[in-house]
Design an enzyme around this catalytic site. Structure first.
Site, PDB file in Angstrom:
ATOM      1  N   CYS A 116       0.828  -1.203   0.000  1.00 16.71           N
ATOM      2  CA  CYS A 116       0.000   0.000   0.000  1.00 16.71           C
ATOM      3  C   CYS A 116       0.869   1.263   0.000  1.00 16.71           C
ATOM      4  CB  CYS A 116      -0.974  -0.055   1.174  1.00 16.71           C
ATOM      5  SG  CYS A 116      -2.374   1.073   1.030  1.00 16.71           S
ATOM      6  N   HIS A 117       0.765   2.083   1.038  1.00 16.65           N
ATOM      7  CA  HIS A 117       1.521   3.334   1.136  1.00 16.65           C
ATOM      8  C   HIS A 117       2.955   3.127   1.627  1.00 16.65           C
ATOM      9  CE1 HIS A 117      -2.495   5.066   0.793  1.00 16.65           C
ATOM     10  NE2 HIS A 117      -1.925   6.236   0.570  1.00 16.65           N
ATOM     11  N   ALA A 118       3.359   1.895   1.853  1.00 14.73           N
ATOM     12  CA  ALA A 118       4.693   1.617   2.394  1.00 14.73           C
ATOM     13  C   ALA A 118       5.804   2.166   1.513  1.00 14.73           C
ATOM     14  CB  ALA A 118       4.876   0.114   2.595  1.00 14.73           C
ATOM     15  N   ALA A 119       5.575   2.302   0.232  1.00 17.68           N
ATOM     16  CA  ALA A 119       6.608   2.836  -0.664  1.00 17.68           C
ATOM     17  C   ALA A 119       7.075   4.219  -0.212  1.00 17.68           C
ATOM     18  CB  ALA A 119       6.088   2.894  -2.097  1.00 17.68           C
ATOM     19  N   GLN A 120       6.236   4.935   0.517  1.00 13.34           N
ATOM     20  CA  GLN A 120       6.609   6.272   0.983  1.00 13.34           C
ATOM     21  C   GLN A 120       7.808   6.245   1.929  1.00 13.34           C
ATOM     22  OE1 GLN A 120       2.799   7.457   2.640  1.00 13.34           O
ATOM     23  NE2 GLN A 120       2.398   8.768   0.866  1.00 13.34           N
TER      24      GLN A 120
END
Length: 185
Positions: A116-120
């Protein structure tokens, strides 16, 4: 000796993206350790998709005890890393200890799962050359974050590139964890 998986997260982590991996790791017979900026009880959230909305909704979810603070993590003690999504990645990435943790797993070719948003969180790294020429996925709102790393954004909801497993969102957890645990063998 049992393998150990580090899960890095913080307040506002998506509840399914932290609890599902945590329990799957335990079910596999590995040790699962939840790390956060400080050792405390974290507040998770539920993200859900509602017809007519262009993005997800958010509601409070379960409490989650962090076992260890980022400052106390010795990355060499762990065999794999999981990074849940939700809103936690947008603020844990500013923790001064996170780049040290992330770099260890990437530089040593250990399994890394980011959903999910972990790439941030990877924006915390000064050197993003690890991602150049790689393909990864993330929640659609994070496409630009993936591309800024130098990676190609895969529209598929699950992607494996070497030891990096990435997923789009919590509905992809079964495949995400299957691939991550396969890399842990």
């Amino acid at each position: 000796m049992s393998k150990k998986v580090l899960i890095v997260t913080g307040d506002a982590a998506e509840v399914l993206e932290v609890y599902y991996p945590y329990y799957r790791v335990l079910e596999e017979g590995y040790e699962a350790v939840i790390a956060a900026p400080v050792k405390k009880v974290l507040h998770t959230v539920v993200h859900d998709f509602v017809d007519g909305w262009e993005t997800y909704t958010e509601k409070p979810a379960h409490l989650l005890p962090a076992h260890i603070a980022f400052a106390d993590v010795e990355p060499a003690d762990y065999d794999g890393l999981i990074i849940p999504g939700g809103r936690a990645p947008e603020y844990i990435r500013s923790d001064v200890n996170l780049p040290r943790i992330l770099s260890h797993f990437l530089e040593n070719g250990k399994p890394v799962g980011a959903i999910c948003h972990a790439a941030q969180v990877f924006a915390a790294l000064k050197d993003t050359s690890f991602f150049e020429g790689r393909t990864m996925t993330a929640y659609t709102a994070c496409r630009l974050d993936v591309e800024r790393l130098g990676a190609t954004y895969a529209k598929d909801t699950l992607h494996v590139d070497g030891k990096l497993v990435t997923g789009h969102a919590w509905p992809d957890l079964p495949g995400f964890m299957r691939e991550f645990l396969r890399l842990m063998q």
